[in-house]
Design an enzyme around this catalytic site. Structure first.
Site, mmCIF file in Angstrom:
data_model
loop_
_atom_site.group_PDB
_atom_site.id
_atom_site.type_symbol
_atom_site.label_atom_id
_atom_site.label_comp_id
_atom_site.label_asym_id
_atom_site.label_seq_id
_atom_site.Cartn_x
_atom_site.Cartn_y
_atom_site.Cartn_z
ATOM 1 N N LYS A 1 51.377 32.901 37.308
ATOM 2 C CA LYS A 1 50.964 32.522 38.661
ATOM 3 C C LYS A 1 50.495 31.075 38.697
ATOM 4 C CE LYS A 1 47.656 33.582 42.365
ATOM 5 N NZ LYS A 1 46.545 34.446 42.821
ATOM 6 N N LYS B 1 47.462 32.232 34.777
ATOM 7 C CA LYS B 1 47.428 31.519 36.056
ATOM 8 C C LYS B 1 46.885 30.130 35.817
ATOM 9 C CE LYS B 1 44.944 31.938 40.478
ATOM 10 N NZ LYS B 1 44.098 32.805 41.328
ATOM 11 N N ASP C 1 41.466 38.346 39.276
ATOM 12 C CA ASP C 1 41.735 36.978 38.839
ATOM 13 C C ASP C 1 40.475 36.430 38.178
ATOM 14 O OD1 ASP C 1 43.889 37.631 40.488
ATOM 15 O OD2 ASP C 1 44.149 35.558 41.174
#
Lengths: 303, 491
Positions: A239, A203, A140
């Site tokens: 996400k 995300k 991430d």
């Protein structure tokens, strides 16, 4: 990498009408989700959770406990799925990996000078390399919001592409930190840059900045994913992270996902919730559906 | 790690088209087996001695019997309204009038759920719309005009505005309660009394409103609500005690009313049909524009006089818009209007369904390309799939005539001037929509489009403060806002 694709001019990314997108996002919340659809939805939500601990005080013990919880959400309720992944700092990857074994639960590591991203590119690359070498299945990363807001889109693009290359087989989630981008137009532009630069996921947030995930922001990103899919045929995962702690809200996200991207995205390969407290609320709702009564929070483990 | 990690990905059915049923409860609504005419503050048996049935268009089951007012009944109602005007309402201080209107608004809010349920049962519109749009707007209309009642002198400075007397009001079936509110609220605020006739297929919410009016202690005769079909409406229009006709409905009936009042001193406002152009430019926010197209034509099954029934898409984005539009149509849930998840409910009547089918047949015969939602329709009741036609010409009947159903005619355009000319090339002029990110383009279009309401980057937005009404054969006079007061006053 999309070597053969023409990279669009990000200055002319699709425009977003703020009033329209907020109205549309609100409309999803009027869907009434009942009985078997609700139970299926809640189980799906559990299976899509990236159970997260991202604190300076994280310890080996805490990560191990979290990994156990990831596989045994609530053993009193038979047949529950595992969560999708555990999300930790790179230093905890090895511990998490060992604790999860071959349960199928992935290990995601935040990298690239998370959460601010205020570090030179080579430091970010080394950070990523370390996490991958420790065994992370997913990375991430955060984008350089300062550069993005300055209009240095090429810089942001190149950085994402470089991290993607460093990731190897690990899937890359690109955190836009939408709370710092402020407008939907910028969220859309950042989404486009990330996807064309090679993101596997986009995300919303680190969870360290407010506002984090909201439904309109997520909708803008889902629509960006749809447009990218229309143009390239390549699916990108989504996400939302931070701020989603209630089952009802999570179900609204599923409605939005289903009605925007459709069936193909309705699983944890293509959609995740970045959340720490959501799981227990979902468990509480599932028990309520099963037994007809709400149980005290004391019946659900806090990890 | 010895073996390949197992796959933890769960696949569960979360199918939008088949969300588990979420029906709104009918228990909050009581519908009597029979309704009489509301005249002079009481429910009275019709002198005609006749009743007709009103059905639920989603199930074709009978909901209630409703009195059919003949000329004698209309006379009774008009005389009651005249007496109430002369003796009570015109003499009452405006501040006192306002209190009654506020009271009605609050009572509607208190019984909002009941109104929403009955509106959906009787008219076929999805509960989502009657609950979230119709009923809140109804209450807002009463609240808004209640505020004006004692401020008319400020609305028309130095004019000494005076009420007209008795208003005869005839309303359609597409927004039964909302149209009643649009008519009654400004009439009462300006000091007029009312004889109102709801449409014959959707009389129930107006009769429920009559119950509220009765409970509110509004002086008898100030509002009279009588039911019936075209003949009843004609009797209202021709009654000598009526000073003003307010009509919302079809252009054909509007023309009949115009003829009927010619040579009398009756004032008239007409809000008639439409064939609105919804114009999407290449620099528009496309995803929101697609949602606007959907709201423009499939809102209330297309039974909207200002529906965006002609879509103009700039040719450079045509493919993208069409793909997104078709994908979006696939997620529209068509079916039981009482289910909270339904997006498109039942067509209001068998007759209207036949009209829509007639036009779909015409479109096919004209050789247009048709696209229909893949949804399955309920076996009982009157339903129509969301439909669109492409390759439509200006000369096609689908593009010229009002269909009043979920049928969209799509054309492309190249330049601004071209689309302005095409958009204005219609006998109607009620509304239009413009979608672009460029402010100057919006202003250019809004000054050149000949339509009463033009929405920019949105569609089908209503507010009590905003005037609504048409150009050309879409009628004249404005309802809503300050302008909506003027049509009930001598100024």
């Amino acid at each position: 990498m999309i070597a053969t694709q023409t990279i669009p001019d990000f200055n002319i990314s699709s425009r977003i009408d703020q009033v329209g997108v907020e109205e549309k996002a609100k409309r999803f919340t009027t869907r009434s989700i009942k009985t078997e659809t609700k139970v299926n939805g809640l189980k799906l939500v559990l299976n899509m959770i990236d159970l997260t601990t991202l604190e300076g005080k994280d310890s080996k013990g805490k990560v191990q406990q979290l990994c156990y919880k990831a596989q045994h959400l609530h053993d009193a309720y038979p047949g529950l799925p595992t969560v999708a992944a555990i999300c930790v700092y790179p230093s905890m990857v090895k511990i998490a990996k060992a604790a999860l074994g071959n349960s199928g639960v992935k290990v995601a590591a935040v990298a690239t000078a998370f959460p601010s991203g205020q570090a030179p590119k080579d430091v970010k690359i080394r950070d990523t390399k370390f996490a991958v070498a420790e065994g992370a299945d997913e990375i991430d990363m955060v984008i350089s919001r300062g550069k993005f807001l300055e209009g240095e889109y090429n810089f942001v693009f190149d950085e994402i592409a470089a991290i993607k290359e460093t990731c190897g087989n690990a899937r890359l989630k690109v955190i836009l930190e939408t709370g710092e981008l402020v407008t939907y137009d910028k969220v859309r532009r950042a989404s486009d840059i990330a996807m064309y630069a090679g993101a596997d996921f986009i995300k919303t947030s680190t969870g360290k900045i407010q506002p984090a995930a909201t439904m309109p922001v997520t909708l803008v990103m889902l629509e960006a994913i749809r447009d990218f899919y229309y143009k390239t045929g390549k699916m990108i995962a989504m996400k939302p992270a931070g701020g989603i702690s209630k089952s009802k809200v999570a179900l609204h996200y599923l409605v939005m996902l289903q009605e925007t991207l459709g069936e193909a995205w309705m699983n944890n390969h293509w959609f995740r919730f970045g959340a720490s407290s959501l799981a227990n609320d979902v468990l509480m709702q599932l028990e309520k559906e099963r037994t007809g009564v709400y149980q005290s929070a004391n019946y659900f483990s806090v990890d | 790690m010895a073996k390949a990690a197992k796959n933890n990905t769960l696949k569960l059915k979360f199918d939008t088209i088949n969300y588990a049923p979420a029906p709104e409860s009918k228990s909050s609504a009581t519908i009597d087996a029979q309704y009489d005419l509301f005249i002079n503050g009481k429910f009275e048996k019709p002198l005609s001695k006749k009743y007709f049935d009103t059905i639920n268009p989603a199930t074709e089951e009978k909901l209630s019997s409703v009195a059919e007012a003949n000329a004698a009944d209309v006379d009774k109602a008009a005389k009651a309204a005249r007496t109430a005007y002369d003796k009570v309402w015109s003499k009452m201080p405006a501040k006192e009038r306002a209190k009654y209107i506020y009271r009605i608004a609050r009572m509607i809010q208190e019984r909002a759920r009941e109104f929403a349920v009955i509106e959906t049962l009787d008219g076929g519109k999805p509960i989502r719309e009657s609950r979230d749009i119709d009923v809140p707007l109804v209450a807002n209309h009463f609240f808004y005009y209640a505020g004006w009642a004692d401020k008319l002198a400020y609305a028309f400075p130095n004019r000494n505005p005076k009420p007209l007397g008795v208003a005869g009001q005839i309303i359609p079936w597409n927004f039964p309660l909302l149209m009643a509110a649009w008519k009654i609220a400004p009439a009462l605020a300006t000091g007029n009394t009312v004889v109102l006739k709801p449409a014959e297929t959707t009389p129930l919410t107006a009769l429920k409103l009559a119950e509220i009016i009765q409970e509110s202690d509004l002086p008898p005769g100030v509002v009279n609500i009588i039911t019936g079909a075209g003949a009843t409406g004609a009797a209202i229009v021709n009654h000598p005690d009526i000073n003003k006709i307010a009509f919302t409905g079809s252009t054909d009936v509007g023309k009949i009313i115009q003829r009927a009042v010619a040579g009398t001193d009756k004032k008239v406002t007409l809000e008639l049909g439409g064939k609105a152009a919804n114009i999407i430019f290449e620099d528009a926010p496309i995803d929101q524009a697609v949602e606007g197209i959907i709201n423009g034509i499939y809102f209330n099954q297309g039974h909207v006089c200002c529906a965006g029934s002609r879509l103009f898409v700039q040719e450079s984005i045509y493919k993208e818009v069409m793909r997104k539009l078709k994908d979006r149509i696939a997620t529209l849930i068509v079916g039981d209007p009482m289910d909270k998840n339904t997006d498109v409910g039942a067509i209001n009547s068998k007759q209207q369904l036949e009209t829509i089918h007639k036009y779909i047949t015409i479109g096919k015969k004209e050789g247009l390309e048709i696209f229909e939602s893949s949804c399955t329709l309920p076996k009982k009741g009157f339903f129509c799939k969301p439909t669109l036609f492409t390759n439509v010409a200006q000369s096609s009947r689908i593009a010229q005539e009002e269909i009043f159903g979920p049928v969209l005619a799509i054309q492309t355009f190249r330049t601004d001037d071209e689309v302005i000319e095409k958009a204005n090339n219609t006998p109607y002029g009620l509304s239009a929509g413009v979608w672009t990110d460029k402010g100057s383009k919006i202003f250019n279009l809004t000054t050149k489009l000949r339509a009463g309401v033009i929405w920019a980057n949105t569609y089908n937005k209503f507010d009590p403060t905003s005037p609504f009404g048409g150009y050309k054969e879409s009628g004249f006079g404005r309802e809503g806002g300050l302008q909506g007061l003027g049509t009930y006053l001598n100024v």
